[in-house]
Enzyme design. Structure first.
Site, PDB file in Angstrom:
ATOM      1  N   ARG A 102       0.858  -1.192   0.000  1.00 57.54           N
ATOM      2  CA  ARG A 102       0.000   0.000   0.000  1.00 57.54           C
ATOM      3  C   ARG A 102       0.887   1.232   0.000  1.00 57.54           C
ATOM      4  O   ARG A 102       1.754   1.362   0.872  1.00 57.54           O
ATOM      5  CB  ARG A 102      -0.922   0.005   1.221  1.00 57.54           C
ATOM      6  CG  ARG A 102      -2.098  -0.941   1.113  1.00 57.54           C
ATOM      7  CD  ARG A 102      -3.099  -0.431   0.089  1.00 57.54           C
ATOM      8  NE  ARG A 102      -4.205  -1.379  -0.130  1.00 57.54           N
ATOM      9  CZ  ARG A 102      -5.056  -1.264  -1.156  1.00 57.54           C
ATOM     10  NH1 ARG A 102      -4.953  -0.283  -2.024  1.00 57.54           N
ATOM     11  NH2 ARG A 102      -6.017  -2.144  -1.313  1.00 57.54           N
ATOM     12  N   CYS A 108      -7.035 -11.484 -13.455  1.00 58.32           N
ATOM     13  CA  CYS A 108      -5.779 -11.813 -12.771  1.00 58.32           C
ATOM     14  C   CYS A 108      -4.709 -12.251 -13.750  1.00 58.32           C
ATOM     15  O   CYS A 108      -3.525 -12.245 -13.422  1.00 58.32           O
ATOM     16  CB  CYS A 108      -6.009 -12.932 -11.765  1.00 58.32           C
ATOM     17  SG  CYS A 108      -7.301 -12.553 -10.575  1.00 58.32           S
ATOM     18  N   GLY A 127     -10.495  -2.682   0.525  1.00 60.36           N
ATOM     19  CA  GLY A 127     -11.723  -3.400   0.858  1.00 60.36           C
ATOM     20  C   GLY A 127     -12.204  -4.247  -0.297  1.00 60.36           C
ATOM     21  O   GLY A 127     -11.483  -4.490  -1.253  1.00 60.36           O
ATOM     22  N   ARG A 130     -10.021 -14.376  12.045  1.00 57.33           N
ATOM     23  CA  ARG A 130     -11.478 -14.342  11.877  1.00 57.33           C
ATOM     24  C   ARG A 130     -11.926 -15.159  10.657  1.00 57.33           C
ATOM     25  O   ARG A 130     -11.277 -15.160   9.622  1.00 57.33           O
ATOM     26  CB  ARG A 130     -11.838 -12.864  11.746  1.00 57.33           C
ATOM     27  CG  ARG A 130     -13.046 -12.480  10.996  1.00 57.33           C
ATOM     28  CD  ARG A 130     -13.327 -10.988  11.143  1.00 57.33           C
ATOM     29  NE  ARG A 130     -12.718 -10.140  10.122  1.00 57.33           N
ATOM     30  CZ  ARG A 130     -13.142 -10.055   8.854  1.00 57.33           C
ATOM     31  NH1 ARG A 130     -14.155 -10.784   8.447  1.00 57.33           N
ATOM     32  NH2 ARG A 130     -12.544  -9.246   8.011  1.00 57.33           N
ATOM     33  N   CYS A 156      -5.669 -13.617   0.144  1.00 58.73           N
ATOM     34  CA  CYS A 156      -4.687 -12.588  -0.188  1.00 58.73           C
ATOM     35  C   CYS A 156      -5.365 -11.219  -0.205  1.00 58.73           C
ATOM     36  O   CYS A 156      -6.582 -11.115  -0.305  1.00 58.73           O
ATOM     37  CB  CYS A 156      -4.010 -12.881  -1.532  1.00 58.73           C
ATOM     38  SG  CYS A 156      -4.964 -12.376  -2.973  1.00 58.73           S
TER      39      CYS A 156
END
Ligand SMILES: [Zn+2]
Ligand SMILES: [Zn+2]
Lengths: 146, 375, 375, 146
Positions: free
Chosen positions: C16, C80, C113, C186, C198
């Site tokens: 990021r 992809c 997200g 989680r 990923c």
């Protein structure tokens, strides 16, 4: 309070300048300042304050708000040629009916609109030498030859 | 070199089709092209789809909904030249011996109004500099200055293309207009009036390419080029450029490559479809494609050479000014039109005896594609 | 057939990078690849850029900001597999004799997200069926049922890839994890826990291909395939499919084509980079790529064969589980890693004596690409 | 008042059905109804109301709202195999912990959320035969084998 449309585009104050770059390899100027020369790929770039004065190369008027624009219409839009050998896309002062090719122009910093904090958002534009510091009437645009 | 032939063409009309998805439009074009080529499932080994704003997997969805997947499917984006880029890649793959038959198609469903895209950085939008028609207007103004073009020349291009479009059932606008009508339409950005600008819209086009056996319509060249650095009003719309008029535009780069690949010159052409995003763009294309000398665009249009009755009809389909511009599909729409012309199937807009044709698109990227076909 | 060689590789780290534009990341990768190939402006005749969510003219902006435009630049989208598709097209164009040297690159700056894309129709979104991880979960559940895979096998894939990623300075996650950590994260969609998935992220990768003179690393195969109709859990995620398990998945189609093109079999491979969108996807890839027999993915992972110390290390780079997945760049990121492995330049994650390597991506479209390189 | 998430996806009433298509050429079924067979490209498609009953082929639970979804989470999600030879992606009734492979399931029409007009938006889901018309507790999802 004021803010700028993008940091590093121009200096403010009595004698504002556009901030571009000069290539150490090919010697040419570009605007805005980049890390790589857009003509020869060199990364030997030094910051350059560009001339405040240039000549008018082309002009029109924008009559409907372009995407993402929050200011008033119509406004002047065109290209000014600087002595560094550069043509720059720019807003122009409006009205444009007395504009002529090669007309002397100079840079000024103007407010675009007021942002959500109540600050004036500043950007650059060029205006004919003759117009500066005068209040000019608004009117219809006319950039082409009919 | 392997001969590449166009063996099938198909179109979904260009226009506004509110109830129809971009995928459904693609299916119509592909179905027609495959039927025209006389092939079905298994009849092609790869598929290339031009698409700009149609979202991820745009080409795949078309073939998926037809139960025709399994082969390589590649979505290709090169702005207004997307379909031309797809054609170039497909022809190259056939020449490389990868495939015998390739399906090439383009789809688009443009949002209405001014296109908001990620092309411009946020500050440019905020400063009002993402004004696409203003760039077209400046380009038009410079052409007027340098080539003796007037607003009446611009209007006459619109009149010509709209008149041609009357005979094209796949066009969006099919009404004759007068120069007075054009000049009476609202000024968008001086010197361009509303009717001098094409409408972004929706549509699809498809072409089947095959390793040739001789006969039929040959794809003689498909050349794609991007802009050279330094031109401030090039389709790449940088914020600054060099104070020189000597930078060769991408259309000229692509045209030279295409003429060389096909072994022909502009004086041999019988019919042309060219990018008329705005009326001045068509005139500029005359010069950039070598249809006339630099500075002579106004003279060429005055001779009537590019009218249907002239020596080199340009945009017999009505051009983008009549058809509208579905970005991913428009380049292939030109190739569909020119294939019809070379087959003698163009009906009331037929250019008699057309044997050599050129298509041209240019736009964002910047990219220009020039295709030459012959029979 | 013309030999195609990889003569330059470059990467912008995956992760990021809030202050960095997608164009700037592309410039970093391209600059490194050109320097590695020992070429500059004018040293390549065409450019193909893989990009999915980077917007119009993504590839052009990279070369434009480097003053390197003029040649054909095509942006390629195949989900992809976009980078793999770009590589396939570039290799084909070199083999067709169109170019000697081609720049291939991929860029991406994924929104944070869950990705909202036009892939799903509005009603599917409204009904909650645009739940991408749920499709992965169902695929994982079916693999568990059919191949004896347990959650512990899934966790062990994550542990392996994250351990490999510790040694990759270009990866996003560089911390060792334990199986207990993975199973304590989680549950996103049962059976998949957060750490088994990923992260979509940002990055760029670039490869220079050249018509080969012998020596160096050869691109022996690059095969792209789309899904066959009928598979309900294929990466095309249709709303229904046939009640059969006999539909060959796109990865197997692409792998067969690549093995045939390269003239090798899976048992000859020394190192593999494969699509580990989720941990189960890596195991499924073992079967689909022929690294083990159908149904034997659990057994293969139990033998430790795909660990760095095993007979066929898989994802020595750390895989997408460590690197994250910048869609347009990820396939080329694998090729960069494998070229380093074949050059012996992979440092602490070097697979000793690696001479034959395979990379694999699969995703939306559906598309799968398999590339084989050797020295 | 009620509305449907998409017209033509299913019939409503006491005995609802998914509305798919049957191909006149290859005889295979698909869902939703299309103009072209997604397996063989034929356009010889007739509308077909699909069986209300099927068997469970796969399941999970969605724990975070997917893009564009306005209803509650968690909810069941999976694939049901119908006797027409079709596997259908579907919402499932929640909870999912007692689900088993091959379990008999049947279709029902449920409300997703209330739209801006105050209407319930209906969609389809499958639920185990045993669950129908019973109020079931909500709880954690568990689709895999640990
Ligand atoms: Zn320079
Ligand atoms: Zn059928």
């Amino acid at each position: 309070m004021t803010t700028v449309v993008r940091d590093g585009l121009f200096t403010v104050g009595d004698s504002p300048h556009l901030v571009g770059g000069r290539c150490g390899d090919c010697g040419r100027h570009h605007f805005p300042l980049l890390g790589t020369c857009p003509y020869c790929s060199s990364d030997q770039i030094t910051r350059a304050e560009l001339s405040r004065r240039g000549t008018l190369w082309g002009w029109t008027a924008v009559t409907a708000p372009p995407p993402g624009y929050l200011g008033d219409v119509p406004f002047g839009f065109g290209v000014v040629e600087l002595p560094e050998g550069l043509r720059v896309i720019t807003r122009l002062s409006h009205p444009v009916e007395h504009f002529t090719f090669g007309m002397p122009m100079h840079l000024r910093i103007v407010a675009l609109h007021t942002d959500e904090n109540g600050d004036d958002v500043l950007t650059y534009e060029f205006t004919p030498e003759a117009y500066d510091r005068k209040i000019v009437p608004t009117g219809e645009a006319g950039g082409g030859r009919a | 070199m392997t001969r590449v032939e166009i063996t099938g063409i198909g179109l979904h009309p260009f226009g506004r089709f509110d109830g129809t998805s971009v995928t459904e439009m693609g299916v119509v074009a592909v179905r027609h092209a495959l039927a025209d080529a006389g092939i079905g499932r298994g009849g092609f080994q790869a598929a290339f789809c031009g698409a700009v704003y149609a979202g991820v997997a745009a080409g795949h969805k078309v073939l998926d909904s037809m139960g025709m997947t399994g082969m390589p499917i590649v979505d290709v984006e090169a702005g207004c030249a997307s379909g031309g880029a797809a054609l170039m890649l497909a022809a190259g793959a056939i020449r490389a011996g990868q495939y015998d038959t390739v399906l090439v198609y383009g789809v688009e469903k443009m949002p209405k109004g001014i296109i908001r895209s990620s092309f411009f950085e946020p500050w440019r939008e905020q400063a009002g500099l993402a004004a696409t028609p203003a760039y077209f207007a400046l380009r038009a103004q410079r052409l007027m200055r340098e080539s003796g073009v007037t607003k009446h020349h611009l209007a006459s291009v619109v009149v010509k293309n709209r008149r041609n479009g009357v005979n094209n059932p796949d066009a969006m606008f099919r009404k004759d207009v007068t120069a007075a009508d054009v000049l009476a339409s609202r000024v968008v950005c001086e010197p361009l009036h509303l009717w001098m600008l094409c409408s972004p819209n929706e549509g699809a086009a498809a072409v089947v390419l095959r390793k040739g056996s001789g006969g039929g319509v040959e794809l003689a060249a498909a050349a794609l080029r991007s802009h050279l650095p330094g031109s401030v009003l090039g389709e790449a719309t940088p914020m600054s450029g060099l104070a020189t008029d000597d930078i060769t535009p991408p259309t000229s780069l692509a045209a030279r490559a295409a003429y060389e690949e096909a072994g022909v010159g502009p004086d041999e052409l019988d019919v042309v479809e060219c990018q008329d995003t705005d009326a001045a763009r068509e005139l500029l294309s005359y010069e950039e494609l070598g249809l006339c000398n630099p500075g002579d665009a106004a003279k060429l249009v005055e001779t009537g050479a590019t009218e249907m009755t002239g020596r080199l009809p340009v945009n017999p389909s009505g051009g983008l000014l009549s058809k509208g511009e579905p970005l991913g599909a428009s380049a292939l729409g030109q190739v569909v039109e020119l294939t019809r012309q070379l087959r003698g199937d163009a009906g009331p807009r037929q250019v008699e005896g057309a044997r050599l044709a050129l298509s041209h698109t240019v736009g964002r990227g910047a990219n220009a594609c020039v295709t030459i076909i012959r029979r």
